[in-house]
Scaffold this active site. Structure first.
Site, mmCIF file in Angstrom:
data_model
loop_
_atom_site.group_PDB
_atom_site.id
_atom_site.type_symbol
_atom_site.label_atom_id
_atom_site.label_comp_id
_atom_site.label_asym_id
_atom_site.label_seq_id
_atom_site.Cartn_x
_atom_site.Cartn_y
_atom_site.Cartn_z
ATOM 1 N N SER A 10 24.611 25.356 -35.881
ATOM 2 C CA SER A 10 23.536 26.342 -35.714
ATOM 3 C C SER A 10 23.779 27.139 -34.443
ATOM 4 O O SER A 10 23.733 26.591 -33.337
ATOM 5 C CB SER A 10 22.180 25.643 -35.625
ATOM 6 N N HIS A 35 25.407 28.410 -39.469
ATOM 7 C CA HIS A 35 23.966 28.326 -39.747
ATOM 8 C C HIS A 35 23.228 29.286 -38.805
ATOM 9 O O HIS A 35 23.350 29.186 -37.588
ATOM 10 C CB HIS A 35 23.501 26.884 -39.541
ATOM 11 N N ASP A 37 19.666 30.706 -37.656
ATOM 12 C CA ASP A 37 18.229 30.405 -37.648
ATOM 13 C C ASP A 37 17.424 31.652 -37.330
ATOM 14 O O ASP A 37 17.390 32.115 -36.198
ATOM 15 C CB ASP A 37 17.934 29.322 -36.603
ATOM 16 N N MET A 39 13.891 33.289 -36.881
ATOM 17 C CA MET A 39 12.504 32.874 -36.575
ATOM 18 C C MET A 39 11.670 34.107 -36.259
ATOM 19 O O MET A 39 12.123 34.988 -35.524
ATOM 20 C CB MET A 39 12.501 31.949 -35.365
ATOM 21 N N HIS A 68 18.909 30.687 -42.498
ATOM 22 C CA HIS A 68 17.689 29.879 -42.639
ATOM 23 C C HIS A 68 16.511 30.741 -42.194
ATOM 24 O O HIS A 68 16.314 30.982 -41.006
ATOM 25 C CB HIS A 68 17.869 28.632 -41.753
ATOM 26 N N MET A 70 13.071 31.241 -41.297
ATOM 27 C CA MET A 70 11.795 30.642 -40.873
ATOM 28 C C MET A 70 10.826 31.790 -40.606
ATOM 29 O O MET A 70 10.497 32.118 -39.464
ATOM 30 C CB MET A 70 12.022 29.769 -39.628
ATOM 31 N N MET A 141 14.153 19.467 -43.558
ATOM 32 C CA MET A 141 14.022 19.550 -42.094
ATOM 33 C C MET A 141 13.753 18.157 -41.531
ATOM 34 O O MET A 141 12.860 17.450 -42.005
ATOM 35 C CB MET A 141 12.865 20.479 -41.702
ATOM 36 N N ASP A 179 18.585 19.282 -41.393
ATOM 37 C CA ASP A 179 18.576 20.158 -40.210
ATOM 38 C C ASP A 179 17.570 19.651 -39.186
ATOM 39 O O ASP A 179 16.375 19.578 -39.464
ATOM 40 C CB ASP A 179 18.191 21.572 -40.687
HETATM 41 C C1 DX5 Z 1 15.170 24.292 -35.955
HETATM 42 C C2 DX5 Z 1 16.387 24.959 -36.551
HETATM 43 C C3 DX5 Z 1 17.607 24.132 -36.422
HETATM 44 C C4 DX5 Z 1 17.988 23.832 -34.997
HETATM 45 C C5 DX5 Z 1 18.959 22.694 -34.992
HETATM 46 O O1 DX5 Z 1 14.063 25.067 -36.229
HETATM 47 O O2 DX5 Z 1 16.188 25.208 -37.931
HETATM 48 O O3 DX5 Z 1 18.697 24.696 -37.155
HETATM 49 O O4 DX5 Z 1 18.530 24.932 -34.341
HETATM 50 O O5 DX5 Z 1 19.198 22.331 -33.672
HETATM 51 P P1 DX5 Z 1 19.465 20.819 -33.244
HETATM 52 O O6 DX5 Z 1 20.635 20.339 -34.039
HETATM 53 O O7 DX5 Z 1 19.748 20.928 -31.771
HETATM 54 O O8 DX5 Z 1 18.212 20.045 -33.569
HETATM 55 ZN ZN ZN Z 2 17.986 25.789 -39.210
#
Ligand code: DX5
Ligand code: ZN
Length: 238
Positions: A10, A35, A37, A39, A68, A70, A141, A179
């Site tokens: 990620s 990956h 993320d 947000m 991903h 979110m 998750m 994840d």
């Molecule tokens: C959390 C994200 C993850 C996160 C993973 O909301 O979806 O992908 O960045 O990070 P680690 O592996 O450090 O928990």
């Molecule tokens: Zn993620």
């Protein structure tokens, strides 16, 4: 059918000032995906990255971009990210009520991407039932989404096993991805439970040697999965 466990680093935990170097590093280390993320500061408290970065990543790497989402309005966002070069798009079931979940999966496929649905830690795995046959991947998750570097929620591997067995029962074979808080200490548990893809943020990018860290997580996962398969036990037996 046996597929090796894949690691999806990620980039939320990468060095944004040196992202090109970090991408090259995980490519050379044999990552399976990048990956990404996304947000929105609404579905999750944090804000992170979006379409312009995905566009640039698509030009910078051959690795599949595993995006991903979110976000609270994935149906609006799907075409944008597909156009930007995402290979797979993951939406959260918690914001897709009723038929909207199947609609989102259809919209992702229509946009030419692989489709995945993610569940927060408290969302029942059963909500996947109406779409499990259409999914390319399920994302379980193992932390509350929003931040990297959190601790793995104990027992999440049971949800991984539940998703894997639901898929088997439906005659479907989506990849099972996990994840949050995945590293050498947790990789074996989720891999033995049936996880095919492990997202790693801090475990890779906060390590002194990210390539070695990635290899170590993969080796742990691979050993556990092989053991579970050979023993013919657990949800990994398929
Ligand atoms: C959390 C994200 C993850 C996160 C993973 O909301 O979806 O992908 O960045 O990070 P680690 O592996 O450090 O928990
Ligand atoms: Zn993620």
């Amino acid at each position: 059918m046996y597929e090796p466990v894949r690691i999806a680093p990620s980039i939320l935990s990468a060095d944004f000032m040196d992202l090109g170097r970090d991408i090259a590093l995980i490519e050379q280390a044999g990552a399976g995906f990048v990956h990404v993320d996304v947000m929105d500061g609404h579905f999750v408290p944090n804000l992170s990255m979006g379409v312009p970065l995905v566009k640039q990543l698509a030009r910078a790497t051959e690795l599949p971009l595993d995006v991903h989402l979110m976000v609270s309005n994935p149906l609006d966002q799907i075409p944008w990210f597909a156009e930007a070069g995402a290979d797979s798009l993951t939406v959260h079931a918690e914001v897709l009520y009723g038929d909207a979940l199947a609609q989102a999966v259809e919209a992702i496929h229509a946009a030419g991407c692989k489709a995945a649905v993610s569940l927060k830690p408290k969302t029942p795995v059963e909500v996947l039932a109406p779409v499990i046959g259409q999914l390319d991947m399920v994302l379980i998750m193992s932390v509350e989404p929003g931040f990297s570097g959190q601790s793995y929620i104990e027992g999440s591997e049971r949800r991984v096993a539940q998703a894997a067995s639901m898929a088997r029962a439906a005659g479907a074979s989506p990849l099972i991805q996990v994840d949050g808080g995945i590293g050498v200490a947790t990789a074996a548990r989720v891999a033995a439970a049936g996880a095919d893809v492990l997202v790693c943020g801090n475990a890779v990018f906060a390590a002194d040697d990210p390539a070695a860290a990635l290899a170590a997580v993969r080796a742990e996962a691979e050993a556990a999965r092989t053991y579970a398969l050979e023993a013919g036990e657990g949800a990994a037996a398929r």
